[in-house]
Scaffold this motif. Structure first.
Motif, PDB file in Angstrom:
ATOM      1  N   THR A  72       0.828  -1.191   0.000  1.00 59.00           N
ATOM      2  CA  THR A  72       0.000   0.000   0.000  1.00 59.00           C
ATOM      3  C   THR A  72       0.871   1.253   0.000  1.00 59.00           C
ATOM      4  OG1 THR A  72      -1.928   1.033   1.057  1.00 59.00           O
ATOM      5  CG2 THR A  72      -0.218   0.172   2.520  1.00 59.00           C
ATOM      6  N   SER A  73       0.227   2.395   0.070  1.00 59.82           N
ATOM      7  CA  SER A  73       0.905   3.696   0.023  1.00 59.82           C
ATOM      8  C   SER A  73       1.154   4.214   1.434  1.00 59.82           C
ATOM      9  CB  SER A  73       0.043   4.690  -0.761  1.00 59.82           C
ATOM     10  OG  SER A  73       0.514   6.013  -0.593  1.00 59.82           O
ATOM     11  N   ILE A  74       2.333   4.767   1.635  1.00 60.41           N
ATOM     12  CA  ILE A  74       2.702   5.322   2.936  1.00 60.41           C
ATOM     13  C   ILE A  74       2.279   6.788   3.065  1.00 60.41           C
ATOM     14  CG2 ILE A  74       4.990   6.239   2.357  1.00 60.41           C
ATOM     15  CD1 ILE A  74       6.039   4.897   4.928  1.00 60.41           C
ATOM     16  N   GLN A  75       1.546   7.289   2.096  1.00 58.81           N
ATOM     17  CA  GLN A  75       1.228   8.717   2.038  1.00 58.81           C
ATOM     18  C   GLN A  75       0.525   9.214   3.291  1.00 58.81           C
ATOM     19  OE1 GLN A  75       0.056  10.671  -1.710  1.00 58.81           O
ATOM     20  NE2 GLN A  75      -1.857  11.179  -0.693  1.00 58.81           N
ATOM     21  N   GLY A  76      -0.430   8.450   3.806  1.00 60.59           N
ATOM     22  CA  GLY A  76      -1.159   8.899   4.998  1.00 60.59           C
ATOM     23  C   GLY A  76      -0.247   9.128   6.186  1.00 60.59           C
ATOM     24  N   GLY A 191       2.937  -3.697  -7.461  1.00 57.27           N
ATOM     25  CA  GLY A 191       2.547  -3.366  -6.095  1.00 57.27           C
ATOM     26  C   GLY A 191       3.382  -2.290  -5.435  1.00 57.27           C
ATOM     27  N   PHE A 192       4.201  -1.580  -6.228  1.00 54.07           N
ATOM     28  CA  PHE A 192       4.987  -0.463  -5.688  1.00 54.07           C
ATOM     29  C   PHE A 192       4.119   0.783  -5.732  1.00 54.07           C
ATOM     30  CE2 PHE A 192       8.104  -3.555  -6.786  1.00 54.07           C
ATOM     31  CZ  PHE A 192       9.196  -3.350  -5.949  1.00 54.07           C
ATOM     32  N   PHE A 193       3.561   1.128  -4.584  1.00 49.50           N
ATOM     33  CA  PHE A 193       2.663   2.275  -4.510  1.00 49.50           C
ATOM     34  C   PHE A 193       3.331   3.475  -3.843  1.00 49.50           C
ATOM     35  CE2 PHE A 193      -0.413  -1.430  -4.309  1.00 49.50           C
ATOM     36  CZ  PHE A 193      -0.623  -1.422  -5.691  1.00 49.50           C
ATOM     37  N   ASN A 194       4.653   3.456  -3.851  1.00 44.65           N
ATOM     38  CA  ASN A 194       5.464   4.572  -3.355  1.00 44.65           C
ATOM     39  C   ASN A 194       6.581   4.769  -4.380  1.00 44.65           C
ATOM     40  OD1 ASN A 194       4.260   4.593  -0.409  1.00 44.65           O
ATOM     41  ND2 ASN A 194       4.771   2.473  -0.889  1.00 44.65           N
ATOM     42  N   ILE A 195       6.614   5.932  -5.020  1.00 49.88           N
ATOM     43  CA  ILE A 195       7.517   6.144  -6.152  1.00 49.88           C
ATOM     44  C   ILE A 195       8.224   7.483  -6.002  1.00 49.88           C
ATOM     45  CG2 ILE A 195       7.628   6.529  -8.641  1.00 49.88           C
ATOM     46  CD1 ILE A 195       5.363   4.543  -8.964  1.00 49.88           C
TER      47      ILE A 195
END
Length: 474
Positions: A72-76, A191-195
Motif C-alpha cells: 500500500t501507500s505510505i502517504q497517509g 505493487g509499488f505504490f510509493n515512487i
C-alpha cells in the motif's frame, strides 16, 4: 527445492491452498508458513520456466492478500507527520540487494521485536541491474517474507530514484519520457505504490535565474506525476516524491527548492481532487551533512507546500552516528541503499570458498574497474554487487545454519535502525493513518488469457502431469 514433476507440486500445495478460477484460498496458514512458502518463493525466482515463475509470483501475491498482507501507500503516514499529529520519526527505506527474501524476513522479525511499522523496502536501479530482480520478483521476495514471518497489514514497497537520463532526453525527449512511464507502470503493476522521481538531471545551471534553471526538471516531474495519477489504482493514492538537485556538488538551497516547486506547479495539470507530490527528496553531501539546512528545508516543505522531506545519500553512506539526529530535524524518511550488503559479505559465517569464487569472477570480468592505488579489499567491496546476478542462486543455496547466523546479525542491525530513527513502536501509528485496501492487479499475471486455475493446470501438465491436478484439501 525446484519443482520437477506434477506430483512434486501437488504434494507441496495439497492441503495448503485451493485455486478456483482466479481465487486462491488458504486452507492451512501454519503449514503454508512452515513447510511451503520457502519452496514457493525459491521456484518463483529460479524455476527454469518463465511462465511458471510468473504464475508463482502472482500466487504469492494473492496468498499474501488472503493473509492480510497488503502492499500500500505510505502517504497517509507522511501527511500525519506534516500536520504534526504524529510522533517524531524517520522511516527507513531499506533497499535490499543480496538475499532479498532472507533479509526481508530478518527485517520483519526486527519489526515485530520493536513494534516498527513505519519503514519501507526500497527498489533501485542497482537491484534490477546488479541483482537482476525485476519489480515483480523483488515484490515477491518481500511479500513471501511477510507471509513466512506472520507479518500482517501494511507493506510499503518503494521504487526509489526513477531517474531521467539527460543524454537520452536530449536525443529524444518523448522516447526517454516513455521509457520512464514504462518503468513506472511496471512498478505499480507489481505493487509499488510509493515512487520517487528524479528529473534533476534536466536542471540547466547555465541559465541566469533559479526558475529558469529548474524549468525543464519541473516540467518532466509534472508530466510523470500526472501519468502516475492517471494510472494509479482507484483504491489508493500513490506516495510520490520528487528529487531536487543543487548546483555542482553543493547542498540544495531554499531558493533553489522554491524555484523547482514554482516550475513544477506552473506546469502540473491534474484532474480535480487528485493529489500531487507527497514529499521532496534531497541528496545530501556524504562528507558533511548540514543538519541545519536539512531542518530548514524540511520546515519549508511542511509549512509552504504541505510536503514531508526525505534524505538520501550518494555513493558514500551517511554516517550512522547521525541517524539519531534525523527525526528531530524534519527528516521523515531516510533512504538506506544496500544497508546490509557489507554485513552479509564480510560475515564470519559467509563461506570463504564462495567469496574466493566471487572475487575470481570479478577479477576476470571487471578488471577495468580496478584503479591504481586502490587496495584489493576496497576494489572488491566496491564491485562485488556486480556478482549478485551470476551468484544469486549460490547465495540462496547457502547452508541454512550459515544463513541463520548471518541473518541474526542482519536482524540486529535492522533493530538498531528502527530504534535510532524512532521508527519503533509505530505499528499503531501506521494502523491509524494508512488506508489498507486490497488493490486489484492483473490476474493471474499480465499476458495470461485464461483463469489462474486453468493456467496452473496447463503449466503443471507440461511438467509431466499424468492425471488432473486438484489442489485442495486432503
Amino acid at each position: 527445492m525446484l519443482f520437477r514433476t506434477a506430483i512434486d507440486i501437488e504434494s507441496t500445495l495439497r492441503g495448503v491452498m485451493e485455486i478456483k478460477g482466479n481465487e486462491v484460498e488458504v486452507v492451512d496458514a501454519d503449514r503454508l508458513r512452515e513447510a511451503c512458502i520457502d519452496r514457493l518463493v525459491y521456484n518463483a525466482i529460479f524455476h527454469e520456466s518463465e511462465e511458471f515463475r510468473y504464475f508463482l509470483q502472482w500466487l504469492i501475491r494473492e496468498v499474501a492478500a488472503k493473509l492480510v498482507v497488503y502492499p500500500t501507500s505510505i502517504q497517509g503516514l507522511h501527511e500525519a507527520a506534516v500536520l504534526g499529529v504524529a510522533p517524531v520519526f524517520t522511516a527507513p527505506a531499506l533497499s535490499l540487494h543480496a538475499l532479498s527474501y532472507d533479509v526481508a524476513r530478518a527485517c520483519f522479525r526486527a519489526a515485530r521485536e520493536t513494534g516498527a511499522g513505519a519503514f519501507s523496502f526500497g527498489y533501485t536501479d542497482e537491484v534490477s541491474g546488479y541483482g537482476f530482480q525485476p519489480p515483480a520478483e523483488y515484490a515477491t521476495c518481500i511479500l513471501a517474507a511477510a507471509i513466512r514471518e506472520g507479518y500482517q497489514r501494511a507493506v510499503f514497497l518503494q521504487s526509489d530514484h526513477i531517474r531521467i537520463g539527460r543524454a537520452s532526453y536530449q536525443v529524444s525527449r518523448d522516447d526517454e519520457i516513455d521509457r520512464l512511464k514504462e518503468r513506472i507502470e511496471e512498478a505499480i503493476t507489481a505493487g509499488f505504490f510509493n515512487i520517487d522521481l528524479d528529473t534533476s538531471s534536466l536542471a540547466d545551471f547555465s541559465r541566469p535565474s533559479f526558475p529558469e534553471q529548474h524549468q525543464q526538471s519541473g516540467r518532466g516531474c509534472a508530466e510523470l506525476v500526472a501519468f502516475i495519477r492517471e494510472i494509479e489504482p482507484e483504491e489508493l493514492s500513490v506516495d510520490i516524491g520528487a528529487e531536487i538537485k543543487a548546483m555542482g556538488d553543493g547542498n540544495l538551497t531554499a531558493d533553489q527548492f522554491r524555484a523547482f516547486m514554482e516550475s513544477f506547479y506552473v506546469q502540473l495539470n491534474l484532474p480535480g481532487g487528485k493529489k500531487d507530490l507527497s514529499k521532496i527528496v534531497v541528496l545530501v553531501g556524504e562528507a558533511d551533512v548540514d543538519l541545519d539546512l536539512v531542518r530548514d528545508l524540511g520546515e519549508i516543505a511542511r509549512r509552504e507546500y504541505g510536503l514531508s522531506l526525505a534524505v538520501r545519500t550518494g555513493i558514500t553512506p551517511i554516517p550512522e552516528t547521525l541517524f539519531p539526529q534525523f527525526p528531530g530535524n524534519n527528516v521523515s524518511e531516510l533512504h538506506l541503499v544496500a544497508p546490509f550488503e557489507d554485513l552479509i559479505f564480510d560475515h564470519e559465517a559467509f563461506p570463504a570458498e564462495l567469496k574466493k569464487d566471487i572475487y575470481r569472477w570479478i577479477d576476470s570480468e571487471w578488471p577495468v574497474e580496478r584503479q591504481a592505488g586502490v587496495s584489493d579489499e576496497a576494489f572488491y567491496r566496491a564491485t562485488r554487487k556486480r556478482a549478485l546476478l551470476p551468484f544469486k542462486q549460490a547465495l540462496w543455496d547457502l547452508p541454512q545454519e550459515k544463513r541463520d547466523r548471518i541473518m541474526a546479525d542482519v536482524q540486529g542491525k535492522a533493530v538498531s535502525y528502527f530504534d535510532t530513527l524512532k521508527a519503533s513502536n509505530t505499528t499503531g501509528l501506521v494502523r491509524d493513518t494508512v488506508d489498507i485496501e486490497r488493490v486489484g492487479l492483473p490476474a493471474p499475471v499480465s499476458g495470461y488469457s485464461h483463469t489462474a486455475e486453468i493456467t496452473f493446470k496447463t503449466l503443471v501438465d507440461r511438467m509431466g502431469g499424468i492425471r488432473p491436478i486438484t489442489v485442495g484439501p486432503l
